[in-house]
Write a protein that holds these residues in place. Sequence first.
Motif, mmCIF file in Angstrom:
data_model
loop_
_atom_site.group_PDB
_atom_site.id
_atom_site.type_symbol
_atom_site.label_atom_id
_atom_site.label_comp_id
_atom_site.label_asym_id
_atom_site.label_seq_id
_atom_site.Cartn_x
_atom_site.Cartn_y
_atom_site.Cartn_z
ATOM 1 N N GLU A 60 0.645 -1.181 -0.001
ATOM 2 C CA GLU A 60 0.089 0.068 0.075
ATOM 3 C C GLU A 60 1.089 1.044 0.014
ATOM 4 N N THR A 61 0.688 2.214 -0.688
ATOM 5 C CA THR A 61 1.243 3.251 -0.734
ATOM 6 C C THR A 61 0.559 4.444 0.205
ATOM 7 N N GLY A 62 1.204 5.499 0.921
ATOM 8 C CA GLY A 62 0.682 6.427 1.686
ATOM 9 C C GLY A 62 1.642 7.634 2.029
ATOM 10 N N CYS A 66 -1.962 11.956 3.560
ATOM 11 C CA CYS A 66 -3.072 11.283 2.808
ATOM 12 C C CYS A 66 -4.046 10.810 3.479
ATOM 13 N N TYR A 69 -5.569 7.235 3.075
ATOM 14 C CA TYR A 69 -4.767 6.333 3.587
ATOM 15 C C TYR A 69 -4.868 6.198 5.221
ATOM 16 N N THR A 70 -4.780 7.455 5.824
ATOM 17 C CA THR A 70 -4.651 7.303 7.477
ATOM 18 C C THR A 70 -5.992 6.886 8.048
ATOM 19 N N LEU A 90 3.789 -0.889 3.827
ATOM 20 C CA LEU A 90 3.371 0.317 3.596
ATOM 21 C C LEU A 90 4.615 1.116 2.860
ATOM 22 N N GLU A 124 0.625 3.360 13.184
ATOM 23 C CA GLU A 124 0.914 2.480 12.122
ATOM 24 C C GLU A 124 1.904 1.462 12.542
ATOM 25 N N ASN A 146 -2.636 6.651 -3.050
ATOM 26 C CA ASN A 146 -3.118 5.610 -2.183
ATOM 27 C C ASN A 146 -3.543 4.205 -2.862
ATOM 28 N N VAL A 148 -3.129 0.199 -3.701
ATOM 29 C CA VAL A 148 -3.013 -1.081 -2.873
ATOM 30 C C VAL A 148 -2.903 -2.456 -3.994
#
Length: 149
Positions: A60-62, A66, A69-70, A90, A124, A146, A148
């Motif tokens: 997952e990008t974050g 964002c 994401y959060t 992440l 996280e 964001n 995945v």
Amino acid sequence: MSKNKRSFPYLNPRFKVKHYDWDVFVGPAAGDSAVDFTAIDFEGNQYKLSDFRGKWVVLETGSSTCSQYTKNIDLMRDIRGEFPDVEFLLIYVREAHPGERLPQHKRFEDKLNAAKILPVKYNENRKILIDTLEGDMHRAYGAMPNVVY
């Protein structure tokens, strides 16, 4: 190549919806081989995606700014609990909504420091790997917000 990637620099100080071509996705499609990349953890250890070969991996990008994401960190933690044999990573990318409090990264150290906010502010607890300043992983995977995999 999407017009976004030609028109706007990767580390733009402000992002707007018009920066994305929502009709074009340039990252790997379902069934494609994963694109290998290198990223580092908080201690400076390098990891390649290929280091996880033979394991199930969720990427997952974050970023700290964002909200897409959060707001889902707890949900992803729940999913992770259901699949203990899967490695959930992440990948920290560019700031989604840079501003006065947390501007876009100018140096890799800025990006590393921003990534360190996540365990403290958002609890996280996944392995966090930091993409290059230029977003090598993020761009190889489509550079959309964001994602995945």
